[in-house]
Write an enzyme that holds these catalytic residues in place. Structure first.
Site, short mmCIF file in Angstrom:
data_model
loop_
_atom_site.label_atom_id
_atom_site.label_comp_id
_atom_site.label_asym_id
_atom_site.label_seq_id
_atom_site.Cartn_x
_atom_site.Cartn_y
_atom_site.Cartn_z
N HIS A 135 12.49 12.09 21.80
CA HIS A 135 11.69 12.96 21.44
C HIS A 135 10.08 12.28 20.85
O HIS A 135 9.01 12.57 21.29
CB HIS A 135 12.23 13.70 20.16
CG HIS A 135 11.36 14.60 19.31
ND1 HIS A 135 11.12 15.84 19.53
CD2 HIS A 135 10.48 14.19 18.53
CE1 HIS A 135 10.02 16.25 18.87
NE2 HIS A 135 9.86 15.17 18.15
N GLU A 136 10.40 11.28 20.00
CA GLU A 136 9.18 10.69 19.45
C GLU A 136 8.25 9.95 20.74
O GLU A 136 7.11 10.19 20.58
CB GLU A 136 9.68 9.59 18.41
CG GLU A 136 10.02 10.21 17.17
CD GLU A 136 9.39 10.96 16.76
OE1 GLU A 136 8.12 10.85 16.44
OE2 GLU A 136 10.06 11.96 16.03
N HIS B 135 5.92 12.19 22.59
CA HIS B 135 4.56 12.71 22.08
C HIS B 135 3.72 11.55 22.81
O HIS B 135 2.53 11.83 23.11
CB HIS B 135 4.86 12.38 20.60
CG HIS B 135 5.49 13.39 19.84
ND1 HIS B 135 4.83 14.78 19.95
CD2 HIS B 135 6.31 13.48 18.69
CE1 HIS B 135 5.72 15.47 19.20
NE2 HIS B 135 6.73 14.82 18.53
#
Length: 462
Positions: free
Chosen positions: A325-326, A329
């Site tokens: 998820h990180e 970005h």
């Protein structure tokens, strides 16, 4: 407008914002207070005992936040009404005169003024910081600081912030004074360079002043993280573990760096039973790892406490899902987009500041007969721009929520959907995140979507 009209317009708007924020917090606090039985749609992801602990924890924080807000607003109002800002400026001038410097040394006086202001703010806010750390966080098992460590940490933060901030402020004022009609262009370039430099050096030179950093040991988790980075062309060069457990059982993970030199940092509280041999730990073994999920649903991790709240933690696959998820970005360009937005905003604000800086009526509204540059920055950016700042803040919150959904979808595209869902549920339980949220409070405040919204979005993408 005359000075009095400007002052009272700003003062009334300040209180309207406070009342709006208080109303939103009241709506959410009423849910903490009244929804004592776990809703049916949540019972599948949280038991009644954990739900009650989360409710009480968030009720404590919300009630404390109310009193902090009341004090802060009253203090701020008294400072404005009784001329606290011009008083502090006069005192800083008297200090300068005591050492043989007159009013022509405006930059030096501005530095003295800011040191006094920061000192005053630190002193008045310290009782609330102590209460939050050693009463609320301690009561619910999250604080890991001893009083001695806390004192040293606060002193270190104070002096490091001054050592970094004061030269930046001095150079900023100097550029404004010598930049001529187009000073805002030079200011914008200067602040861009400073922001990029801080991003670059923070983790390498500033953060280690507060916590120990060590390479993540060789093992299964490190290998999988490196494989994950390679699979999406993330130029990972270093992988660190930071010892954050001495300060708090809350934790985090982040990456930083430019171009082909990226680093990932994991808090030790993010890793189950972190030690050099932990790298050989078999996946699926029980863990003391926990994770804090704030009101917005953002995941940060915490270590098992001694207050009786049973924590489950995340296994390696779930940690990889959170990192997916990180890194999403980065892959989706969210970091660059946020940087562009902030820089465009900075440029426009300083361009507007250039049109207002010589308006004596603004200074007179706050009790000044002269036009010190630092006072102009405070008046215009903090007060005159306050309506714009509120609108911008809400728009950034909406954009951030959209980015979070996109990063979740990116993790799903890497086949981490199921692990991300279980990780989010575990993190919410472990950190006593309250899963019931008022829609208006959530819409205005949450830069990260609430847990149930994220789970529904992940299921929908499947």
């Amino acid at each position: 407008m005359d000075p009095d009209s400007i002052f009272w317009a700003i003062f009334v708007f300040m209180w309207l914002v406070y009342l709006w924020e208080t109303y939103l917090s009241y709506r959410q606090r009423e849910l903490y207070r009244t929804v004592t039985k776990i809703p049916e749609n949540i019972s599948s992801i949280m038991d009644q005992e954990t739900y009650e602990k989360a409710r009480l924890y968030n009720l404590d924080k919300s009630t404390f936040g109310f009193y902090v807000g009341v004090w802060g607003e009253i203090e701020h109002s008294l400072i404005l009404i009784y001329g606290g800002i011009p008083f502090l400026w006069r005192v800083s001038g008297e200090v300068m005169q005591k050492y043989g410097f007159d009013s022509t040394y405006e930059i030096s006086q501005s530095v003295v003024f800011l040191i006094m202001a920061v000192t005053f703010s630190t002193i008045t806010s310290m009782p609330f910081t102590v209460y939050s750390t050693f009463v609320i966080e301690e009561r619910h098992g999250f604080n890991k600081q001893t009083p001695g460590f806390f004192v040293k940490d606060q002193i270190k933060k104070f002096f490091v912030s001054l050592a970094i901030g004061m030269p930046i402020v001095a150079l900023l004022i100097y550029i404004i004074q010598i930049g001529g009609d187009y000073f805002f262009i030079y200011v914008w370039v200067f602040l861009l360079v400073v922001s990029l430099l801080m991003i670059t050096i923070y983790a390498d030179y500033i953060a280690p002043l507060f916590d120990k950093f060590a390479p993540l040991p060789e093992g299964e988790l490190r290998t999988k993280i490196e494989e994950l980075a390679k699979s999406i062309d993330f130029p990972l060069t270093k992988l660190y573990v930071v010892e954050g457990s001495k300060r708090s059982s809350h934790s985090n993970a982040y990456f930083y760096g430019f171009f082909k030199n990226k680093r990932i940092v994991l808090f030790d509280t993010l890793l189950a039973d972190y030690s050099p041999v932990n790298a050989d730990k078999k996946e699926g073994e029980s863990s003391k790892l926990e994770t804090k999920v704030g009101d917005s649903g953002e995941a940060t991790k915490v270590e098992e406490n001694t207050k009786g709240h049973k924590k489950t933690g995340c296994n390696n696959e779930e940690i990889l899902a959170v990192l997916s998820h990180e890194l999403g970005h980065w892959k989706l360009g969210h970091i660059l987009k946020n940087l562009v937005i902030s820089q465009v905003n900075s440029f426009l604000c300083f361009a507007a500041f250039g049109l207002l800086i010589d308006q004596q009526v603004l200074y007179s509204a706050f009790g000044f007969d002269t036009r010190p540059t630092i006072i102009g920055l405070i008046i215009i950016f903090q007060y005159v721009f306050s309506p714009y700042n509120e609108i911008l803040s809400f728009c950034v919150t909406v954009l951030s929520r959209m980015f979070e959904f996109q990063a979740d979808a990116f993790a799903k595209s890497l086949q981490h959907s199921s692990n991300l869902k279980t990780a989010l549920i575990k993190l919410n339980k472990d950190n006593l995140g309250f899963p019931v949220n008022d829609w208006l409070y959530s819409t205005w405040h949450f830069s990260h979507p609430p847990l149930l919204e994220r789970l529904r979005a992940l299921e929908k993408t499947e």
